[in-house]
Design a protein around this motif. Structure first.
Motif, PDB file in Angstrom:
ATOM      1  N   ALA A  38     -18.913  23.691  25.335  1.00  0.00           N
ATOM      2  CA  ALA A  38     -19.575  23.168  26.535  1.00  0.00           C
ATOM      3  C   ALA A  38     -18.836  23.583  27.799  1.00  0.00           C
ATOM      4  CB  ALA A  38     -19.667  21.643  26.447  1.00  0.00           C
ATOM      5  N   ILE A  39     -17.516  23.446  27.785  1.00  0.00           N
ATOM      6  CA  ILE A  39     -16.733  23.818  28.964  1.00  0.00           C
ATOM      7  C   ILE A  39     -16.798  25.321  29.196  1.00  0.00           C
ATOM      8  CG2 ILE A  39     -14.379  23.958  29.878  1.00  0.00           C
ATOM      9  CD1 ILE A  39     -13.858  21.236  28.700  1.00  0.00           C
ATOM     10  N   ALA A  40     -16.712  26.110  28.121  1.00  0.00           N
ATOM     11  CA  ALA A  40     -16.819  27.559  28.248  1.00  0.00           C
ATOM     12  C   ALA A  40     -18.184  27.960  28.811  1.00  0.00           C
ATOM     13  CB  ALA A  40     -16.582  28.226  26.902  1.00  0.00           C
ATOM     14  N   ALA A  41     -19.239  27.273  28.361  1.00  0.00           N
ATOM     15  CA  ALA A  41     -20.592  27.576  28.840  1.00  0.00           C
ATOM     16  C   ALA A  41     -20.727  27.246  30.329  1.00  0.00           C
ATOM     17  CB  ALA A  41     -21.619  26.797  28.028  1.00  0.00           C
ATOM     18  N   VAL A  42     -20.147  26.131  30.759  1.00  0.00           N
ATOM     19  CA  VAL A  42     -20.204  25.762  32.176  1.00  0.00           C
ATOM     20  C   VAL A  42     -19.478  26.807  33.021  1.00  0.00           C
ATOM     21  CG1 VAL A  42     -19.415  24.087  33.894  1.00  0.00           C
ATOM     22  CG2 VAL A  42     -20.476  23.299  31.771  1.00  0.00           C
ATOM     23  N   ALA A  43     -18.282  27.207  32.572  1.00  0.00           N
ATOM     24  CA  ALA A  43     -17.517  28.218  33.307  1.00  0.00           C
ATOM     25  C   ALA A  43     -18.276  29.538  33.363  1.00  0.00           C
ATOM     26  CB  ALA A  43     -16.156  28.418  32.648  1.00  0.00           C
ATOM     27  N   PHE A  44     -18.945  29.883  32.263  1.00  0.00           N
ATOM     28  CA  PHE A  44     -19.737  31.110  32.226  1.00  0.00           C
ATOM     29  C   PHE A  44     -20.879  31.051  33.234  1.00  0.00           C
ATOM     30  CE2 PHE A  44     -23.427  33.455  30.664  1.00  0.00           C
ATOM     31  CZ  PHE A  44     -22.893  34.728  30.488  1.00  0.00           C
ATOM     32  N   CYS A  45     -21.580  29.939  33.283  1.00  0.00           N
ATOM     33  CA  CYS A  45     -22.726  29.800  34.186  1.00  0.00           C
ATOM     34  C   CYS A  45     -22.291  29.726  35.649  1.00  0.00           C
ATOM     35  CB  CYS A  45     -23.541  28.567  33.816  1.00  0.00           C
ATOM     36  SG  CYS A  45     -24.401  28.715  32.232  1.00  0.00           S
ATOM     37  N   VAL A  46     -21.126  29.134  35.911  1.00  0.00           N
ATOM     38  CA  VAL A  46     -20.611  29.113  37.283  1.00  0.00           C
ATOM     39  C   VAL A  46     -20.339  30.544  37.757  1.00  0.00           C
ATOM     40  CG1 VAL A  46     -18.636  28.465  38.714  1.00  0.00           C
ATOM     41  CG2 VAL A  46     -19.654  26.791  37.172  1.00  0.00           C
ATOM     42  N   GLY A  47     -19.793  31.356  36.868  1.00  0.00           N
ATOM     43  CA  GLY A  47     -19.512  32.744  37.220  1.00  0.00           C
ATOM     44  C   GLY A  47     -20.738  33.632  37.207  1.00  0.00           C
ATOM     45  N   SER A  48     -21.760  33.252  36.436  1.00  0.00           N
ATOM     46  CA  SER A  48     -22.985  34.054  36.325  1.00  0.00           C
ATOM     47  C   SER A  48     -24.218  33.165  36.460  1.00  0.00           C
ATOM     48  CB  SER A  48     -23.008  34.798  34.976  1.00  0.00           C
ATOM     49  OG  SER A  48     -21.878  35.613  34.810  1.00  0.00           O
ATOM     50  N   PRO A  49     -24.437  32.584  37.643  1.00  0.00           N
ATOM     51  CA  PRO A  49     -25.575  31.671  37.810  1.00  0.00           C
ATOM     52  C   PRO A  49     -26.924  32.354  37.622  1.00  0.00           C
ATOM     53  CG  PRO A  49     -24.597  32.215  39.936  1.00  0.00           C
ATOM     54  CD  PRO A  49     -23.666  32.741  38.885  1.00  0.00           C
ATOM     55  N   TYR A  50     -26.958  33.658  37.782  1.00  0.00           N
ATOM     56  CA  TYR A  50     -28.205  34.403  37.603  1.00  0.00           C
ATOM     57  C   TYR A  50     -28.762  34.229  36.193  1.00  0.00           C
ATOM     58  CZ  TYR A  50     -31.388  38.415  37.475  1.00  0.00           C
ATOM     59  OH  TYR A  50     -32.481  39.220  37.338  1.00  0.00           O
ATOM     60  N   VAL A  51     -27.869  33.971  35.232  1.00  0.00           N
ATOM     61  CA  VAL A  51     -28.300  33.758  33.849  1.00  0.00           C
ATOM     62  C   VAL A  51     -29.279  32.590  33.759  1.00  0.00           C
ATOM     63  CG1 VAL A  51     -27.510  33.067  31.560  1.00  0.00           C
ATOM     64  CG2 VAL A  51     -26.210  34.749  32.871  1.00  0.00           C
ATOM     65  N   LEU A  52     -29.045  31.546  34.544  1.00  0.00           N
ATOM     66  CA  LEU A  52     -29.917  30.381  34.517  1.00  0.00           C
ATOM     67  C   LEU A  52     -31.207  30.624  35.293  1.00  0.00           C
ATOM     68  CD1 LEU A  52     -27.248  27.593  35.150  1.00  0.00           C
ATOM     69  CD2 LEU A  52     -28.178  28.352  32.961  1.00  0.00           C
ATOM     70  N   VAL A  53     -31.097  31.402  36.353  1.00  0.00           N
ATOM     71  CA  VAL A  53     -32.275  31.659  37.190  1.00  0.00           C
ATOM     72  C   VAL A  53     -33.270  32.576  36.493  1.00  0.00           C
ATOM     73  CG1 VAL A  53     -33.058  32.594  39.402  1.00  0.00           C
ATOM     74  CG2 VAL A  53     -30.901  31.325  39.281  1.00  0.00           C
ATOM     75  N   GLU A  54     -32.756  33.639  35.871  1.00  0.00           N
ATOM     76  CA  GLU A  54     -33.616  34.631  35.203  1.00  0.00           C
ATOM     77  C   GLU A  54     -33.109  34.861  33.786  1.00  0.00           C
ATOM     78  OE1 GLU A  54     -36.314  35.939  36.129  1.00  0.00           O
ATOM     79  OE2 GLU A  54     -36.437  35.613  38.305  1.00  0.00           O
ATOM     80  N   TRP A  55     -33.203  33.838  32.962  1.00  0.00           N
ATOM     81  CA  TRP A  55     -32.621  33.935  31.629  1.00  0.00           C
ATOM     82  C   TRP A  55     -33.346  34.938  30.753  1.00  0.00           C
ATOM     83  CZ3 TRP A  55     -35.533  32.753  27.345  1.00  0.00           C
ATOM     84  CH2 TRP A  55     -36.701  32.005  27.549  1.00  0.00           C
TER      85      TRP A  55
END
Length: 224
Positions: free
Chosen positions: A147-164
């Motif tokens: 979970a923590i690794a996933a949060v850190a990943f998404c903070v660094g790559s927010p585009y993943v959530l926008v255009e998954w």
């Protein structure tokens, strides 16, 4: 005529300079992190040797000059591994969570470095002086790490959530490309890395010395 303070023109910092400065800082920090890892696992002589080898490795020195993600990603991955080593020694969840944050950041910088989570997962399973944890507790720690690794990943790559969907398609294309190999660098993975990536990236003296040290370590461990 000199330029007075009133006539000075602010020149914006070049994005290229920012990227290269980050690489320089990351490359230098990685040398220190490698020293810390080796000091944690072995002794001072091994730590100094490992740091020296990285400091003169051709590929590391070259890429530390350029604004490429490789050196920064490596720095974050080594930091994650360092805190995994600290978790093994201390069994403190704080160390494990710091390792997870660095792992997520490393994967955000370069996707394949998500594999740095594997040593942490093994450390979780064998935590507590080599005694296997209760399955439920180990699963809870692994879930927290992920979970923590996933949060850190998404903070660094927010585009993943926008255009998954675009992200998933891109990862699929990268996987297909890597499966086929990089043009001349195709063939069995071990031979490509030994005779190309590592042979020229480290230089044959460092590579052969490293292989010799690895063999010596396994021999001594087996005897012990």
């Amino acid at each position: 005529m000199g330029i007075t303070s009133a006539t000075r023109v602010a020149v914006p910092i070049s994005p290229r300079l920012i990227a290269r400065s980050i690489s320089v800082a990351a490359g230098t920090t990685t040398v220190w992190l490698v020293h810390c890892v080796a000091l944690k696992l072995f002794d001072r002589r091994a730590a100094l040797t490992a740091a020296f080898f990285l400091a003169v490795a051709a590929l590391h020195v070259r890429d530390s000059h350029f604004g490429v993600p490789d050196v920064t990603a490596t720095c974050l991955a080594v930091a994650s591994f360092l805190w995994t080593c600290r978790f093994i020694a201390s069994d403190r969840l704080r160390d494990l969570m710091i390792s997870a944050a660095f792992a997520g950041a490393a994967a955000s910088t370069k996707y394949n470095l998500a594999l740095i989570a594997v040593p942490a997962i093994l450390a979780i399973v064998t935590a507590g002086d080599g005694r296997s944890l209760v399955i439920r507790e180990a699963a809870r720690r692994i879930a927290a790490y992920a979970a923590i690794a996933a949060v850190a990943f998404c903070v660094g790559s927010p585009y993943v959530l926008v255009e998954w969907r675009v992200f998933a398609h891109g990862v699929s294309e990268i996987s297909d490309h890597l499966r086929d190999g990089h043009l001349v660098a195709s063939g069995p993975t071990w031979s490509v890395h030994f005779f190309s990536t590592l042979w020229y990236g480290l230089g044959w003296p460092l590579l052969l010395t490293g292989v010799g040290g690895l063999v010596s370590y396994f021999v001594k461990s087996h005897r012990a």
